[in-house]
Design a protein around this motif. Structure first.
Motif, short mmCIF file in Angstrom:
data_model
loop_
_atom_site.label_atom_id
_atom_site.label_comp_id
_atom_site.label_asym_id
_atom_site.label_seq_id
_atom_site.Cartn_x
_atom_site.Cartn_y
_atom_site.Cartn_z
N PRO A 1 0.83 -1.20 0.00
CA PRO A 1 0.00 0.00 0.00
C PRO A 1 0.87 1.25 0.00
N VAL A 2 0.74 2.05 -1.04
CA VAL A 2 1.54 3.27 -1.15
C VAL A 2 0.84 4.21 -2.13
N ASP A 3 0.91 5.50 -1.84
CA ASP A 3 0.39 6.53 -2.76
C ASP A 3 1.51 6.90 -3.71
N LEU A 4 1.36 6.55 -4.96
CA LEU A 4 2.43 6.74 -5.94
C LEU A 4 2.72 8.21 -6.22
N ALA B 1 -2.65 14.55 -19.75
CA ALA B 1 -1.84 13.65 -18.93
C ALA B 1 -1.60 12.33 -19.65
N LYS B 2 -2.65 11.78 -20.26
CA LYS B 2 -2.50 10.50 -20.95
C LYS B 2 -1.68 10.65 -22.24
N ALA B 3 -1.84 11.76 -22.94
CA ALA B 3 -1.01 11.99 -24.12
C ALA B 3 0.47 12.04 -23.73
N GLY B 4 0.75 12.65 -22.59
CA GLY B 4 2.12 12.66 -22.10
C GLY B 4 2.63 11.25 -21.82
N LEU B 5 1.79 10.39 -21.27
CA LEU B 5 2.19 9.01 -21.01
C LEU B 5 2.47 8.26 -22.31
N HIS B 6 1.68 8.54 -23.34
CA HIS B 6 1.92 7.90 -24.64
C HIS B 6 3.28 8.33 -25.20
N HIS B 7 3.57 9.62 -25.10
CA HIS B 7 4.86 10.09 -25.61
C HIS B 7 6.01 9.49 -24.79
N VAL C 1 -2.38 19.45 -11.72
CA VAL C 1 -1.10 19.04 -11.12
C VAL C 1 -1.22 17.66 -10.50
N ARG C 2 -2.32 17.40 -9.79
CA ARG C 2 -2.53 16.07 -9.19
C ARG C 2 -2.63 15.00 -10.27
N LEU C 3 -3.37 15.30 -11.34
CA LEU C 3 -3.47 14.33 -12.45
C LEU C 3 -2.10 14.01 -13.03
N LEU C 4 -1.30 15.04 -13.24
CA LEU C 4 0.03 14.80 -13.80
C LEU C 4 0.89 13.97 -12.86
N ARG C 5 0.78 14.22 -11.57
CA ARG C 5 1.57 13.44 -10.61
C ARG C 5 1.20 11.96 -10.66
N VAL C 6 -0.09 11.67 -10.73
CA VAL C 6 -0.54 10.28 -10.69
C VAL C 6 -0.40 9.61 -12.06
N ASP C 7 -0.82 10.30 -13.12
CA ASP C 7 -0.94 9.67 -14.43
C ASP C 7 0.32 9.74 -15.28
N LEU C 8 1.25 10.63 -14.93
CA LEU C 8 2.45 10.80 -15.76
C LEU C 8 3.75 10.78 -14.95
N VAL C 9 3.82 11.59 -13.93
CA VAL C 9 5.07 11.66 -13.16
C VAL C 9 5.33 10.34 -12.43
N ALA C 10 4.32 9.78 -11.81
CA ALA C 10 4.52 8.52 -11.08
C ALA C 10 4.98 7.38 -12.00
N PRO C 11 4.36 7.16 -13.16
CA PRO C 11 4.89 6.14 -14.05
C PRO C 11 6.33 6.39 -14.48
N ALA C 12 6.66 7.65 -14.77
CA ALA C 12 8.03 7.98 -15.16
C ALA C 12 9.01 7.67 -14.03
N ALA C 13 8.63 8.06 -12.82
CA ALA C 13 9.50 7.81 -11.67
C ALA C 13 9.68 6.31 -11.42
N ALA D 1 -2.09 2.42 -12.44
CA ALA D 1 -2.73 3.38 -11.54
C ALA D 1 -2.98 4.71 -12.25
N ALA D 2 -4.15 5.26 -12.04
CA ALA D 2 -4.49 6.53 -12.71
C ALA D 2 -5.63 7.21 -11.97
N GLN D 3 -5.75 8.48 -12.23
CA GLN D 3 -6.87 9.27 -11.73
C GLN D 3 -7.48 9.99 -12.92
N ALA D 4 -8.81 10.14 -12.91
CA ALA D 4 -9.49 10.88 -13.97
C ALA D 4 -10.31 12.00 -13.34
N ARG D 5 -10.24 13.17 -13.93
CA ARG D 5 -11.07 14.30 -13.53
C ARG D 5 -11.56 14.98 -14.79
N PHE D 6 -12.88 15.12 -14.90
CA PHE D 6 -13.48 15.75 -16.06
C PHE D 6 -14.13 17.06 -15.62
#
Length: 250
Positions: A60-63, A156-162, A107-119, A90-95
């Motif tokens: 259990p950890v918050d990425l 955020a997801k486009a960044g993950l694709h790149h 910023v939270r979306l980027l942390r969860v959906d892009l920065v965390a996978p990169a890290a 792991a991902a978060q969605a906000r519409f």
């Protein structure tokens, strides 16, 4: 011995379904997610489907928090002495419209959906080089389609694709990096979009109406493609963005 795979977002939805499928195939699993109780339920499901107790470990950890990537790496080493694959699910969605959605949400979306996978990729890369392993990122057709009210999530997801395609070149030939891009998959994510129940109901109806195959997806529609990318049939695939969306992005 089976492969060692870390699955993030393993406490529900696609992550849970993937973990259960992999456990049935004899995979050793590090299940990562924010909620300990959900991870334990996933572990129980894995054991019920043939997984061995010593082969299914929860973390259990918050990425989005500092040190999370190192915690995943250290847990993999402590439990299994290495890692063969990482699934960044792991991902978060906000519409919501731009005027109604503050920048802190982005910023939270980027942390969860892009920065965390990169890290995570950066942190476990030495382990994956040693095993000539693989990364599968779970993107979204939201990163392909321009849809009003979903710009933050899509960006955020486009960044993950790149990130996927760039790291596929950078980390080759030792590590393969691919992504699966699901369409609208009916999971618990739709209970936590930051919009009201009526808006969610309209969104679901829109997803069905705009999907040529006439329904939202289910986790079992996507899981086999992730399993394929993890396995021996995909050893000549890297940098791929594999769309699984019922035709919605056509």
């Amino acid at each position: 011995m089976g492969l060692v795979v870390a699955v993030t977002g393993a406490g529900s939805g696609l992550g849970r379904a993937l973990a259960v499928r992999l456990a049935a195939d004899g995979t050793r699993l590090l299940l990562v997610g924010r909620r300990a109780e959900r991870l334990l339920r996933t572990r129980e499901d894995c054991l019920a489907d043939g997984g061995k107790p010593g082969d299914i470990v929860t973390l259990p950890v918050d990425l989005a928090e500092p040190g999370a990537a190192a915690a995943v790496r250290d847990a993999a080493v402590a439990a299994f002495d290495g890692l063969d694959a990482l699934v960044n699910n792991a991902a978060q969605a906000r519409f919501g419209p731009l005027d109604d959605t503050d920048v802190d949400t982005f910023v939270r979306l980027l942390r969860v959906d892009l920065v965390a996978p990169a890290a995570l990729i950066r942190c476990v890369a030495p382990l994956l080089r040693r095993s000539r392993g693989t990364v599968v990122n779970v993107g979204s057709i939201g990163g392909l389609l321009a849809v009003p009210g979903r710009s933050y999530y899509g960006a955020a997801k486009a960044g993950l694709h790149h990130l996927t395609r760039s790291l596929a070149r950078e980390l080759a030939p030792e590590i393969r990096v691919n992504a699966v891009l699901p369409g609208a998959v009916d999971t618990e994510m739709y209970d936590d979009l930051g919009i009201d129940d009526d808006a969610v109901a309209r969104l679901r109806a829109e997803m069905v109406r705009t999907t040529p195959l006439g329904r939202m997806g289910r986790p079992e529609d996507v899981v086999p493609w992730i399993v394929m990318l993890l396995g021996p049939d995909a050893t000549w695939m890297t940098g791929s963005l594999l769309v699984v969306d019922g035709g919605r992005s056509c």
